[in-house]
Scaffold this motif. Structure first.
Motif, short mmCIF file in Angstrom:
data_model
loop_
_atom_site.label_atom_id
_atom_site.label_comp_id
_atom_site.label_asym_id
_atom_site.label_seq_id
_atom_site.Cartn_x
_atom_site.Cartn_y
_atom_site.Cartn_z
N LEU A 229 49.89 -11.00 -11.49
CA LEU A 229 49.89 -10.90 -10.03
C LEU A 229 48.66 -11.56 -9.43
O LEU A 229 48.75 -12.31 -8.45
N LEU A 230 47.49 -11.28 -9.99
CA LEU A 230 46.27 -11.86 -9.45
C LEU A 230 46.21 -13.37 -9.66
O LEU A 230 45.74 -14.11 -8.79
N GLN A 231 46.69 -13.83 -10.80
CA GLN A 231 46.68 -15.27 -11.06
C GLN A 231 47.66 -16.01 -10.17
O GLN A 231 47.42 -17.15 -9.77
N THR A 232 48.77 -15.35 -9.84
CA THR A 232 49.80 -16.00 -9.03
C THR A 232 49.42 -16.05 -7.56
O THR A 232 49.54 -17.08 -6.90
N ASP A 233 48.95 -14.91 -7.02
CA ASP A 233 48.69 -14.83 -5.58
C ASP A 233 47.35 -15.45 -5.19
O ASP A 233 47.23 -16.11 -4.17
N ALA A 234 46.30 -15.21 -5.98
CA ALA A 234 44.96 -15.70 -5.63
C ALA A 234 44.19 -16.00 -6.90
O ALA A 234 43.38 -15.18 -7.35
N PRO A 235 44.43 -17.15 -7.52
CA PRO A 235 43.78 -17.44 -8.81
C PRO A 235 42.26 -17.56 -8.72
O PRO A 235 41.57 -17.36 -9.71
N ASP A 236 41.72 -17.88 -7.53
CA ASP A 236 40.28 -18.06 -7.39
C ASP A 236 39.58 -16.83 -6.83
O ASP A 236 38.37 -16.85 -6.62
N ALA A 237 40.32 -15.76 -6.55
CA ALA A 237 39.72 -14.56 -5.97
C ALA A 237 38.94 -13.79 -7.03
O ALA A 237 39.36 -13.72 -8.18
#
Length: 504
Positions: A229-237
């Motif tokens: 989920l984190l890699q898909t929605d906001a990989p640089d967050a």
């Protein structure tokens, strides 16, 4: 009309050709017939047969497109067969990457395949390409090598949305549209519609509420889902991950939790682009100590107070909070180990990940795992598939991967049988010739027969017909297995050997 009055009675010779008409699921619904004057020309027969076959295929294709209008449709055709009467096939793929249907002409494009055998299989396991790669290039042809024979071309048509309106209008409130899962989430949902639905729900919860709590047994994929989920929605967050099981009741541990939260707050004030926010991940939140629970509760209360607050750029300033637990969090509340007010703050956006034993097609998941382990297509015997559907797999995907890795060590020709799976799962050889351990794997229910003869054949195949090794695996003596070979009329396969010339 009487036969003598029919106009065919005036013809000395005529030819009749007929082909069946099938519905979207391969059921026969009628037939098409063509009657023509027989001129004795073989080309006439071939043309009539191809013409009717093409017409029947067009009818089934139209019915197939209506039946699976909400699925991704992939056109499969053999490379080099581009003449007007060549046959292609349609394959319907759902959001989880599972094949849910295929037209009857798929057997002409893929050797050894038919619509019934493809249904329920993972698209990637059959075609060795992720279906999402095709979504990224719709209406373009992608050529891939087939398992056997010539290569095939793939062309994808994504599901059509509602017809465009002349004047743009906001969509009325209603259920959210189904969105195709990204590749990483699609891999987690292999072989399970319920897991695919859980992934979609988790993604929507995190986007809409900035809060997500995942519950599921060990090995169900909670950490993998969070990472996807984190890699898909906001990989640089930025992501701040904290395992709550490592914290104790000391003030130093509570201060550590407070420092992690403060670091996330400072970083969240930095600009990382539109819609990008820092994320706090609390693993095993059900094991969080009491003092740290109070600190986390105060933080979540502040998050609620800033529900509609934005930064200078108009972006949501809240941190995203994800928590996971291996056991139901309500059990910790009932046992008095977890605060009820914190429970309601965390579980407002709860998603349950189903265990492997409750998923629809665990054998498809096993096939995908084997493809990851070996890099090629691995098949299962019918008895092994039955066992995969009935094994409890308390360690879920993690345990299944380990069992398959052990089974592949003894499998021959990339084929796993029940004996391979039994040795990997039970970890002990058979106590006697009677297949009692099979009953330990498969509960009392209708299963595929696995008699003693099949068991002996599998053991011999795994040991490359080393009778002594097969006897040790089965827990038999060498004399016993030789006697059973005669009883079941099992003969060693003959191998062709080159003739040797005798030299004097």
């Amino acid at each position: 009309m009487r036969g003598a009055d029919h106009y065919f009675s005036t013809l000395r010779q005529f030819a009749c050709t007929g082909v069946p008409v099938l519905d979207a699921n391969g059921g026969m619904i009628g037939a098409i017939n063509l009657v023509s004057v027989d001129r004795g020309n073989r080309a006439d027969y071939l043309f009539g047969q191809q013409l009717l076959a093409k017409t029947a295929h067009r009818i089934q294709r139209n019915l197939f497109e209506k039946e699976f209008n909400d699925a991704m449709l992939v056109t499969v055709s053999r490379v080099g067969r581009d003449h007007v009467l060549s046959e292609d096939a349609l394959v319907a793929v759902n959001e989880a990457g599972m094949i849910i249907g295929a037209t009857s002409t798929v057997s002409a494009c893929l050797e050894g395949a038919n619509a019934a055998s493809l249904r329920g299989q993972a698209f990637e396991a059959i075609f060795h390409v992720d279906s999402n790669r095709l979504v990224n290039v719709p209406e373009r042809v992608v050529s891939i090598p087939a398992n056997h024979g010539a290569a095939v071309n793939l062309t994808v048509a994504v599901p059509k949305t509602a017809a465009p309106q002349r004047v743009p209008k906001p969509l009325p409130p209603g259920p959210a549209r189904k969105r195709r899962l990204p590749p990483s989430l699609q891999q987690l949902a292999t072989g399970s519609h319920s897991m695919a639905a859980a992934c979609r729900r988790a993604r929507t919860m995190l986007e809409d509420t900035a809060m997500l709590h995942l519950e599921g047994e060990t090995g169900t994929g909670k950490s993998a889902l969070v990472a996807a989920l984190l890699q898909t929605d906001a990989p640089d967050a930025p992501v701040f991950d904290l395992d709550c099981a490592t914290l104790g009741e000391s003030d130093a541990d509570t201060d550590h939790l407070r420092r992690v939260i403060e670091q996330a707050r400072v970083v969240s004030r930095m600009s990382y682009g539109k819609g990008v926010r820092a994320t706090l991940v609390f693993d095993n939140v059900d094991e969080l100590p009491g003092a740290s629970q109070a600190e986390l509760r105060r933080f979540l209360n502040e998050q609620e107070e800033h529900l509609h607050q934005t930064d200078d750029h108009g972006h949501d300033s809240r941190l995203r909070v994800v928590s996971t637990s291996r056991k139901p969090l309500i059990d910790a509340v009932n046992a008095g180990h977890f605060r009820d007010d914190l429970f309601y703050l965390l579980t407002g956006s709860k998603v349950f990940l189903p265990p492997v034993r409750r998923r629809e097609h665990p054998e498809v998941l096993a096939q995908a795992l084997c493809a990851q382990l070996t890099g090629c297509n691995v098949t299962f015997s019918a008895e092994a598939k039955d066992a995969l559907c009935r094994l409890p797999f308390h360690g879920n995907v993690r345990e299944m991967r380990g069992a398959l890795q052990n089974a592949l060590a003894t499998a021959q020709d990339n084929r796993i049988n029940l004996l391979d799976l039994q040795q990997a799962s039970v970890g002990a050889p058979l106590a006697s010739a009677i297949p009692k351990p099979v009953c330990a794997i498969v509960p009392a229910s209708p299963v595929t027969p696995y008699d003693e003869r099949s068991m002996i054949l599998d053991a011999l195949a795994n040991s490359r017909w080393n009778v002594s090794e097969a006897a040790r695996v089965l827990g038999m003596g060498r004399a016993t297995i030789n006697r059973k070979l005669k009883m079941y009329e099992i003969r060693r396969p003959t191998l062709s050997r080159p003739a040797h010339r005798r030299v004097n």
